[in-house]
Design a protein around this motif. Structure first.
Motif, PDB file in Angstrom:
ATOM      1  N   GLU A 193      -7.470   8.234   6.029  1.00 55.29           N
ATOM      2  CA  GLU A 193      -7.932   7.128   6.564  1.00 55.29           C
ATOM      3  C   GLU A 193      -9.394   6.867   6.494  1.00 55.29           C
ATOM      4  O   GLU A 193     -10.122   8.011   6.796  1.00 55.29           O
ATOM      5  N   VAL A 210      -6.310   3.356   3.661  1.00 52.81           N
ATOM      6  CA  VAL A 210      -5.946   4.860   3.112  1.00 52.81           C
ATOM      7  C   VAL A 210      -6.647   4.961   1.844  1.00 52.81           C
ATOM      8  O   VAL A 210      -6.571   4.107   0.961  1.00 52.81           O
ATOM      9  N   GLU A 243      -3.909  11.796  10.330  1.00 50.78           N
ATOM     10  CA  GLU A 243      -3.303  11.338  11.462  1.00 50.78           C
ATOM     11  C   GLU A 243      -4.136  11.884  13.029  1.00 50.78           C
ATOM     12  O   GLU A 243      -3.809  11.313  13.943  1.00 50.78           O
ATOM     13  N   LYS A 263      -3.251   1.371   5.880  1.00 49.61           N
ATOM     14  CA  LYS A 263      -2.520   2.229   6.485  1.00 49.61           C
ATOM     15  C   LYS A 263      -1.361   1.490   7.304  1.00 49.61           C
ATOM     16  O   LYS A 263      -0.261   1.956   7.221  1.00 49.61           O
TER      17      LYS A 263
END
Length: 510
Positions: free
Chosen positions: A353, A391, A341, A406
């Protein structure tokens, strides 16, 4: 050191095939057949007409229609004139259609009856050319330059925009993804490994406005093969056409594979002509891949990537039957990484990600530098990557397993819940055909998962029993709060489940 191959535009490649093999079929649909000589001549007439109308490099042409040989000729004819093409879906709402036209700013709109309900939203200054007799506008035959006309030659540059693909709009206002000629050329060069050639026959049942289709359509023509176009997908008709034309290549989305493999007489068809089958655009279950491998001759390749480009993973399923739960390793020359993140790369084996870098990357979102910046990630050296919003996790062999989008991740009581895990569990029930899980607001948990299920027609199952069955098989934090039986899941034209519609429908329900 080997020199890089000389860039040749797709329209130039078509010209080469027209000179070398003029009578070879380029496009076929129903009883219509265009050989390379006729196709090339039609491209010239389109390009010359656009130039007559003052449209060329730096301009945009829009197309909103069903897939036909005329559609293909307008697309490639515009490219020959140096213009970029914005292919628009006739299935979009009038509001989305108006927004796309306003963003693209086309000098011409080519349309057929499929777009009839949208044409009232065309700005007054955008002339319409009708691809069939049912559409409003100047008829194509009257708009074209006369037979034998040739355009002023345009030396297309690899950095020029080739097309603007608009996102499906399943998450809000569609964005225009600008793809360069160089990006398209990268897709074409990649096709050399998949057996495209003068004797290849590609059958396509996905629309020409979709990037899913174009990544196979363009290489087929670039290597001198034939394309069989279906204006509308029908599983039984698809296998009949594939058998009759001795198809060698195809691109299908997972729901199409599912419907074809479910045909009662599938095994009675001779599909031994197939060399390679492709899939992309939506989750492709391991069980369905295994069924295709077992019963449909030829190789099976799954592409994982985005219309925006960046990085691609490729699963040669026929070579890695033990990796069907993955989307494969990064393609050669593609740099795929996982970030957290905070935008920091995660350690090997951890979830993050997916971001990617390659030669095939969009220039950006048309007219939206702010959205382009949001889609980019740069590593510490300044190397540009495109964020996917997916993801995933790499295994020890470098194969990527996708966990979910995500934005579809459900955070319930502080726990991350991946809808794909619950969907996979539901598909194990013998009564379940399809399933989709979404997160909905919860006063207690912040979010909670809800399942939507399509059951088999002959199944005797109720929602409450199926919900209890699922919740007994998943972790305590994964249990769904509700389960709804539905006749079908809402899908885009290329088979993506539109989860936003499910969330909105659930919120409206009493």
């Amino acid at each position: 050191m080997t020199a890089a191959p000389r860039f040749r535009s797709l329209a130039d490649r078509v010209r080469e095939h027209a000179r070398a093999r003029p009578s070879a079929p380029a496009l076929l649909q129903d009883d219509e057949r265009l050989d390379y000589a006729a196709f090339d001549a039609l491209l010239d007439r389109v390009a010359a007409a656009l130039q007559r109308d003052g449209i060329g490099p730096g301009d945009v042409v829009a197309i909103c229609a069903h897939s036909t040989p005329r559609y293909a000729a307008v697309f490639l004819g515009a490219l020959r004139a140096g213009a970029a093409v914005a292919p628009l879906a006739p299935s979009v709402s009038p509001e989305s259609f108006a927004a796309m036209l306003g963003d693209a700013g086309p000098g011409r709109l080519f349309a057929d009856a499929a777009a009839a309900a949208l044409l009232d939203r065309v700005p007054e200054g955008v002339p319409i050319v009708a691809l069939d007799r049912a559409a409003r506008g100047t008829p194509l035959d009257g708009w074209l330059m006369p037979p034998g006309s040739t355009p002023t030659p345009v030396e297309v540059q690899p950095e020029w925009p080739c097309n603007i693909i608009y996102s499906s709009g399943t998450t809000g206002t569609p964005k225009g993804i600008v793809q360069s000629h160089g990006m398209r050329d990268a897709h074409i060069e990649r096709g050399a490994a998949y057996g495209y050639g003068p004797h290849g026959v590609t059958i396509l049942a996905t629309p020409l406005y979709s990037n899913t289709t174009l990544v196979v359509f363009f290489p087929t023509l670039a290597y001198g093969g034939s394309v069989v176009l279906m204006a509308k997908f029908d599983a039984a008709r698809y296998v009949a056409l594939a058998e009759r034309h001795r198809a060698t290549h195809t691109m299908l989305v997972p729901v199409q594979y599912q419907r074809i493999m479910a045909l009662a007489d599938f095994d009675a068809h001779d599909l031994t002509s197939f060399h390679m089958k492709f899939c992309t655009s939506a989750p492709f279950s391991a069980a369905l891949k295994a069924d295709v491998l077992a019963r449909w001759p030829g190789g099976l390749v799954e592409f994982y990537g985005m219309t925006e480009g960046g990085g691609t993973c490729i699963l040669d399923a026929h070579e890695h039957p033990d990796k069907l739960h993955t989307v494969g390793p990064p393609a050669p020359g593609h740099d795929i990484r996982l970030i957290d993140e905070r935008g920091i790369e995660v350690a090997p084996g951890e979830v993050g990600e997916v971001v990617g870098h390659s030669r095939g990357m969009m220039t950006g979102y048309h007219g939206r530098p702010d959205l382009t910046a949001e889609a980019e990630w740069f590593d510490p050296s300044g190397k540009r990557f495109i964020r996917t919003g997916d993801v995933g996790r790499f295994d020890a062999d470098g194969f990527l397993t996708l966990l979910d989008r995500k934005k579809d991740l459900v955070i319930s009581g502080g726990f991350n819940i991946y809808p794909s895990d619950l969907e996979a569990a539901l598909r194990e029930h013998p009564a379940v055909v399809e399933a989709a899980v979404v997160g909905v607001p919860s006063a207690t948990w912040g979010e909670t998962p809800v399942a939507f299920v399509v059951a088999r027609g002959d199944a005797n199952v109720d929602a409450g029993t199926l919900k209890d069955w699922l919740n007994a098989r998943v972790g305590k934090t994964q249990r769904v709060a509700d389960l709804r039986l539905v006749d079908e899941l809402p899908r885009s034209a290329i088979g993506k489940v539109m989860k936003r519609e499910l969330r909105e429908a659930y919120g409206r329900a009493p």
